[in-house]
Design an enzyme around this catalytic site. Structure first.
Site, PDB file in Angstrom:
ATOM      1  CG  HIS A 112      -2.089  -0.962   1.055  1.00 11.53           C
ATOM      2  ND1 HIS A 112      -3.050  -0.847   0.073  1.00 11.53           N
ATOM      3  CD2 HIS A 112      -2.402  -2.089   1.747  1.00 11.53           C
ATOM      4  CE1 HIS A 112      -3.925  -1.857   0.187  1.00 11.53           C
ATOM      5  NE2 HIS A 112      -3.555  -2.631   1.178  1.00 11.53           N
ATOM      6  CG  ASP A 159      -3.070  -3.586   5.100  1.00 14.36           C
ATOM      7  OD1 ASP A 159      -2.124  -2.797   5.308  1.00 14.36           O
ATOM      8  OD2 ASP A 159      -4.083  -3.269   4.458  1.00 14.36           O
ATOM      9  CD  GLU A 160      -5.688  -5.680   1.452  1.00 10.86           C
ATOM     10  OE1 GLU A 160      -6.759  -6.265   1.330  1.00 10.86           O
ATOM     11  OE2 GLU A 160      -5.506  -4.496   1.114  1.00 10.86           O
ATOM     12  CB  SER A 161       2.790  -6.837   1.663  1.00  9.38           C
ATOM     13  OG  SER A 161       3.942  -6.644   0.898  1.00  9.38           O
TER      14      SER A 161
END
Lengths: 678, 678
Positions: free
Chosen positions: B254, B317-319
C-alpha cells in the site's frame, strides 16, 4: 451474477453520446450576463469533454479549471480528464490574453466572451480573472435532461456593471470559523462577487492575531481569532477565486476589545472587559496622544503585510464622542487645536490615520461618518446610511460603495434587496459623478449569527444582490430572478453551503427527533424577524444561545414568492385557473393535515412551546385560504362579515410572536380581498 | 408596542423554576453506563446552573467544561455562567483526583461516578479524563419536558469494559479535510470512543507532510495532505477531548504513493504514479536494502515528534510479495539470509522496523499479517480478518484489537455491528488471554467516501459500536439500543455532524430542486450496497464522482428497524394491534401517494433515471404490505397464489439495482408469510 447486473444498470446511464436531441435552452444564469444570444443546438457533455489553453494561464486559472471540472463531474457523474494541454484542441478552449495583476486590483478587467456551438466552446478573456468569471458562467449553463447533459449553443459577451461587488461579514460580534468563510468565498465566486470585506474587530472581540501587540487577541478575543497564517491562507483562498479581501479595523469607536489588553489606547481609564452587549458603546481611541499613532503605525504596518489588497477599511462608524467630551485632556487638546466638536476631532483622527494607511501603501475606506469637512478626497466612503449620503459623497468627489439597502440582518426579501440600485434611474448624479460609485456591498452583521445559521442568512439572497451589482440596470424582472434563484440555491448548496440543510437540523434539535414533517411545514411559511425586532424582543447579547425556532427558519423562503405568484395567477381568472387552484388547495390541505401532530410536538419542550401560537395559527390560515379559493373559483359570494372575520385572522397572525413571522400573509390577504360578500 | 409583546412571549419560556414536577426518567444514555440506579426526583436545570471544581483540573477539563456548558445552553436556550470557582459550591461539583498523564495513556483511568439529587450533582473521577467521560454522560442525561429541562436523580458508577475504543479513518484513498475530522472527534467524545486511528498513507495518496522527505506529499498527494502544523493541531484537538491519536504509515505494501517521489524505496524500478485504482497492488518497499532503514529511521523519527501517542501503526496488510519474488537481488538476499518465503521476508522487515519504532519511543501496532513466526511479543495486532485470528494472536501472547466486525463500508446494520463482541461469550480464551484483547476499532475505509458522505457512513452506527466497546457485555437489547440510538443521532447532529443533512442535500443536487418530498420518501427506505458490491458494479476508482443516489442514502436508516418492530408487534395479534396497523397502512399510503410525482422526477436526469426502477418498485411494495395487513387484520384468507405473487414482487425488489437496496423487505416478507391462503 450480481456484479454483471449492476454493471448493466449503470451502463444504461452513460449514453449521452446517443442523445443529441437539443433540449430547449432554459436560462438559469445568475447573474445575468450583459449580452446573451441563444443559438440553435447544443454541445453534449460527455466523458470526452476536456479543456485546452490557447492563451496564458496562472495558478488562479489552473485551480479554477480544476474546481470547475470537479463541479461538472459532480453534476453529471461523468469523469473528465483534468489535463489541460496548450492549444485549441479542447472541447472548451480558454484563451486568456493576460494574467493581469498578481494581486487583483479594483480595475481588473473581468470581461469575457463565451461561445458555445454544437462542436465545442470557446472562452475568451482579457485577463485570467475574466476567464474565471466565464467558467462560473459555464457551470451554470449546464442543461440536464433525462438523456444527458448539454451546454446550450449561446453567444455571451459579459462584463460587470460595477467594479466593487462585495460581501462584508462581521466576525467580531460572533467569531466565524475558517471553513464557514471558505464556503462563503466559494459561493461568492459562483455568483461573481469580488470583494470579501472582513470586519475583524469589534467591541465584542478582536479577531486577528497581532504579533506586535499580542494582548489584542490574548485578552480581547476569548481565544476566538484568526492566526496570521490562517488569515494569509484565507486571502490566498479568495485570490484563487478572483476575490479581493479588504480587512476592516474599526476605529475610533467599536474598540472595546482593543482596550482590554491596551487600556492606554482608550480615552477613559480602564480596566476594560470584552463587551457582551451590542450597540453603540462609549469606548473610543484617544486621538490626541502621539502614542496612539505610534501604536497604529506599527499595527497597520503589520496588517498591511498580511492583507495585500490595495484597500484597507478603518471603520469609523458610530463613535459617539462621549469619552472625548468627558476627558479634560482631550477637551484641552481640542481647544488648543481649534477643533470645534467631536466630529471634527474624528476628522483630525482620520486625517492622521490616512497618512499611516497610505504610508503602508494602502487606500483608505471608511463608513459614512468619516465624511467630515476636510477629509481628503482619496478616502472611499462606504454608505450604510443610505443612497442619499452616497450621492452626497459623490457630489463632493468621494468614491463610494453602497451598503444601506443590502443589510441582510434586516431579514428583507431577495426582491427588496434586488430592486435597490446603487445608481437608481432617478439618480441626479452626473455621468462623471456616477463613475465614483464603485459598486455595492452586502453586509452580514454578526449579532445574531453563528457558524450554523450564517449560511441561510447570506444565501441565496446574496445571489440576487450579486446580480444587481453585475448585470445591466435593466435586468429587474423579479419573477424571473426568483425562478433562477431557486436553481442557483441548489448549486450553492452543492458547493458546501448549508443554507438549506440548516433548517431541518435546527428543527430536529428542537424536536429531539428525526420526525419533523409537521415542523418542517410550519417552518416553510415562517421567517425570522429583523435584527432590530429580535434585539428588542429577546435582548440578545453575544452570550445568548442561538437555538430557537427563529434560528432554524430562513429569511424569504420559497413559500413567500411562490404563494404570491400562485395567488396572482389564480386571481387573473379564478374560475379557469384549475392548476393554480389545485396547487393552492393542496398547500392549504397540507397545513391542515400537519396541524394535529404539529401541535402535539410543540408541547415537547419550552423552546418549541414558545412558538406554539404560530402552530395554532396555521389551520386558521389554511381554512381562510381554502374558503377564499372556494368562493372565488365557484364564483359565489361569501356571507356578510366573512371578510372581516378572515382579515382579523390574518391581522392576528401578523402580530409579533416568537421572533418569527408568516411569509404568506400578503398572498392570503389578496385572496380574501378578492372575495365578494353577499 | 411590538417590543413589549415579544418580550412577554419570550418571558413565558423561562419558567423552569416553577416547574418542579419530576418527569419520569427515560434512559437515553449511549453507551450505557456500567451501573445506573435511578432515584426519586430530579434537578431542574435553570439559568443559575453552574459548575465548581472541588478537585484538580487542567486545560482538558477546562475546555470540556466550556464545551459542555455550550451544549447545555444550545439544548435549553438558557445562558449559564462559565465561571468555574474552586470548591463544592456549584450546582455540579466536579472532583477529579489527578490530572493523569499529559499524553493520555492506554491505561488511563476513565472511570467516574455521577450522583444527581434534586439538590445538585456531584461528579467524581480518579483522573481528569474520567471527569470528561462523566460530563459526556451529563449532557445525555438531560430530560426535556414542556415545563423545562431536568437532570434526573440518578447514581452512576461507570468505567469502560475495554481500554482501546477506536475509530480508524482512511484519509489515503480520499483525503478528508480537517473540519471533517474535527467534527468526527466531537462525535467520538460524545460516545466515549478514545482512539482516533489516522490512516495517513495509501497507494492513492500520501497525506502527511514530511519536511525531511518533501516529495512524499510533493509528488504523492495531489496537493491534498495535512501539514505538520495541522496534524499537531488535530492531535491537540483530540487530546482536549480525551482521544488518543494513533497514526498509521502503511508498509511495506500500500505504498505506491511513497514511490512517486522516492522510487528508490520500491522493490521494482519506477517511475511510479499515484495509483487511482483500488485493491491490492504489487508495489512494496524493498526490505533488503540498508538505505530503506535509514530512510525509515528518519521518517519515523520525524513522525514520532508530531504524534505523541505511545503507539504507532505500521500497517503491514495486503503485501502480495510479487515485486519481491520478481526482483533477483531480493531473491538473492533471501537465499543468503535463509529467508524461506515472502511472509518470512515481511517478518524480517517488521523486526527491523520494530527496532526503529521502539528507538523513537513507540510501541508498534500492525494489521493481522504482521503476525508471522518470530514476531516479537510487544507488537499489538489489529485484526481485520476476524475474531479467530485475534484469538489466535492472544493465545500466542499478542495484545490485540478487533476490527473485522466493525467495517462500516460493509454497510451493515447497527444491530449487526452491535452484536459482534471482541470477547464473545463463546470465547475459549483464558482470563489471562482475554486481558490481551485491548478492545475494538471501527474501520472507515475511504474508497467510496468524500467529505460530504463520510458522516452518514460513520454515524450513528458508530455510537452503537461505541456502546459495545464501553458497556458491560450483557447490554445487548437491540430494540433498546435503537431507541437510544435515534436520540443520540440528533445529539450528534447538534455537534455539527452532517449524517442527517447530507441525504437531503444529495437528493436536492440530484433533483436540481428543493422539491424532494417524493425522493426523500424513496430514500428513507433505501440504503447503500456494500463496498464490494459497489466496487464490482461501478468499478469505482479514486476519480469516480461520488454523486449518485447511493451516495445520498444512508446505511441502516430508521425505516428498517422501525418497520421490523411494527410488523413484529402487529403480528402478535393482527386483529387487535390497531395502532400498529394504522401506522403500517399510513406508511404504505405515503409510498403510494408519493409515487406519481416521484416517477416524474426520476426522469429529470440520467443520475436519477438510473435508479428509476427502485421508484417503480415502491408502489408494488406498498400494495403488498397493504394487502397483507388487510388479510391479517380482518382474519381473512388470501386467494390461492397470492403469496407466491407477492413474494415474487419482494424477490424482484431484492435484486441488485442502482447500487441501493430496500430496507423494508424483511418486514414485508414476514407480513406476507403470515398471511394464510384459501
Amino acid at each position: 451474477m450480481r456484479r454483471v447486473m449492476i454493471a448493466l444498470v449503470l451502463a444504461g446511464c452513460s449514453f449521452p453520446l446517443f442523445a443529441q436531441a437539443a433540449p430547449a435552452f432554459v436560462n438559469t444564469l445568475m447573474p445575468e450576463p450583459a449580452q446573451l444570444t441563444a443559438q440553435q443546438g447544443s454541445f453534449a457533455l460527455t466523458a470526452s469533454f476536456n479543456i485546452s489553453l490557447a492563451g496564458v494561464h496562472d495558478d488562479r486559472l489552473d485551480s479554477t479549471i480544476s474546481r470547475t471540472l470537479h463541479q461538472l463531474e459532480m453534476k453529471t457523474g461523468l469523469e473528465f480528464s483534468h489535463q489541460t494541454p496548450a492549444g485549441d484542441g479542447g472541447a472548451l478552449v480558454i484563451d486568456a490574453v493576460s494574467t493581469g495583476n498578481k494581486i487583483q486590483s479594483i480595475d481588473e478587467d473581468e470581461s469575457y466572451s463565451l461561445n458555445i456551438t454544437p462542436q465545442g466552446a470557446k472562452l475568451h478573456a482579457a485577463t485570467v480573472v475574466g476567464a474565471m468569471r466565464g467558467l462560473a458562467t459555464l457551470v451554470q449553463l449546464v442543461q440536464t435532461t433525462r438523456e444527458g447533459y448539454f451546454l446550450p449553443a449561446v453567444s455571451i459577451e459579459d462584463s460587470p456593471r460595477f467594479r466593487w461587488r462585495g460581501l462584508m461579514i462581521d466576525c467580531g460580534r460572533h467569531f466565524e470559523p475558517i471553513p464557514v468563510l471558505e464556503r462563503t468565498l466559494d459561493g461568492m465566486a459562483a455568483v461573481k462577487l469580488n470583494v470579501f470585506h472582513w470586519h475583524l474587530t469589534e467591541d465584542q472581540g478582536f479577531r486577528i492575531e497581532s504579533k506586535i501587540f499580542p494582548k489584542l487577541t490574548g485578552m480581547g478575543s476569548d481565544g476566538l481569532f484568526y492566526t496570521q497564517d490562517q488569515a494569509k491562507a484565507l486571502v490566498e483562498y479568495a485570490r484563487q477565486r478572483g476575490i479581493r479581501v479588504v480587512p476592516e479595523f474599526d476605529m475610533p469607536g467599536h474598540t472595546t476589545s482593543w482596550f482590554v489588553g491596551y487600556p492606554e489606547l482608550a480615552s477613559a481609564p480602564g480596566p476594560y472587559q470584552i463587551q457582551r452587549v451590542f450597540g453603540v458603546h462609549d469606548g473610543a481611541i484617544d486621538p490626541t496622544r502621539e502614542s496612539t499613532y505610534k501604536f497604529l503605525d506599527k499595527f497597520i504596518g503589520e496588517m498591511a503585510a498580511i492583507f495585500p489588497d490595495q484597500y484597507m477599511h478603518i471603520g469609523g462608524d458610530e463613535s459617539n464622542g462621549k469619552q472625548w467630551k468627558s476627558n479634560p485632556e482631550i477637551q484641552k487638546f481640542m481647544q488648543q487645536h481649534g477643533i470645534k466638536d467631536t466630529g471634527a476631532l474624528q476628522a483630525y483622527f482620520n486625517t492622521r490615520l490616512l497618512k499611516i494607511v497610505e504610508k503602508h501603501g494602502k487606500r483608505m475606506v471608511g463608513w459614512d461618518e468619516v465624511l467630515n469637512p476636510g477629509l481628503p478626497k482619496d478616502v472611499t466612503i462606504q454608505s450604510w446610511r443610505g443612497i442619499e449620503s452616497l450621492s452626497a459623497g459623490a457630489k463632493q468627489g468621494y468614491a463610494g460603495i453602497l451598503s444601506a439597502p443590502y443589510y441582510l440582518d434586516a431579514m428583507k426579501s431577495s426582491e427588496t434587496h434586488y430592486l435597490a440600485d446603487p445608481i437608481p434611474a432617478s439618480s441626479d448624479l452626473t455621468a462623471e459623478q456616477q463613475k465614483l460609485i464603485l459598486g455595492g456591498e452586502i453586509c452580514m452583521w454578526g449579532e445574531q449569527l453563528d457558524g450554523r445559521t450564517i449560511d441561510s442568512r447570506i444565501w441565496p439572497r446574496s445571489a440576487a444582490i450579486a446580480e444587481r451589482f453585475w448585470s445591466p440596470a435593466t435586468v429587474t424582472n423579479v419573477d424571473d430572478m426568483y425562478r433562477r434563484l431557486w436553481v442557483e440555491s441548489i448549486q450553492l448548496e452543492s458547493l458546501g453551503l448549508t443554507h438549506l440543510t440548516q433548517q431541518d437540523a435546527g428543527l430536529r434539535e428542537l424536536a429531539g427527533s428525526e420526525n419533523i414533517a409537521g415542523l418542517r411545514l410550519l417552518a416553510s411559511v415562517l421567517e425570522p424577524v429583523s435584527f432590530g425586532e429580535r434585539y428588542h424582543g429577546q435582548h440578545t447579547s453575544q452570550l445568548t444561545p442561538l437555538d430557537r425556532l427563529v434560528d432554524a427558519v430562513r429569511p424569504d423562503p420559497p413559500s413567500r414568492h411562490t404563494m404570491n405568484l400562485l395567488v396572482r395567477d389564480f386571481l387573473k381568472n379564478p374560475a379557469g385557473m384549475v392548476n393554480e387552484r389545485e396547487q393552492l388547495n393542496a398547500t392549504f390541505q397540507q397545513w391542515l393535515a400537519a396541524t394535529p401532530e404539529l401541535q402535539r410536538q410543540m408541547t415537547r419542550s419550552p423552546l418549541l412551546a414558545e412558538a406554539q401560537q404560530r402552530a395554532q395559527q396555521l389551520p386558521g390560515l389554511a381554512t381562510t385560504g381554502m374558503e377564499a379559493v372556494g368562493y372565488l373559483s365557484n364564483g359565489t359570494k361569501a356571507p356578510a362579515g366573512w371578510k372581516q372575520g378572515k382579515l382579523a385572522i390574518l391581522a392576528d397572525a401578523k402580530k409579533p410572536d416568537a421572533l418569527v413571522r408568516f411569509t404568506v400573509l400578503d398572498a392570503l390577504t389578496n385572496l380574501v380581498n378578492a372575495v365578494q360578500e353577499q
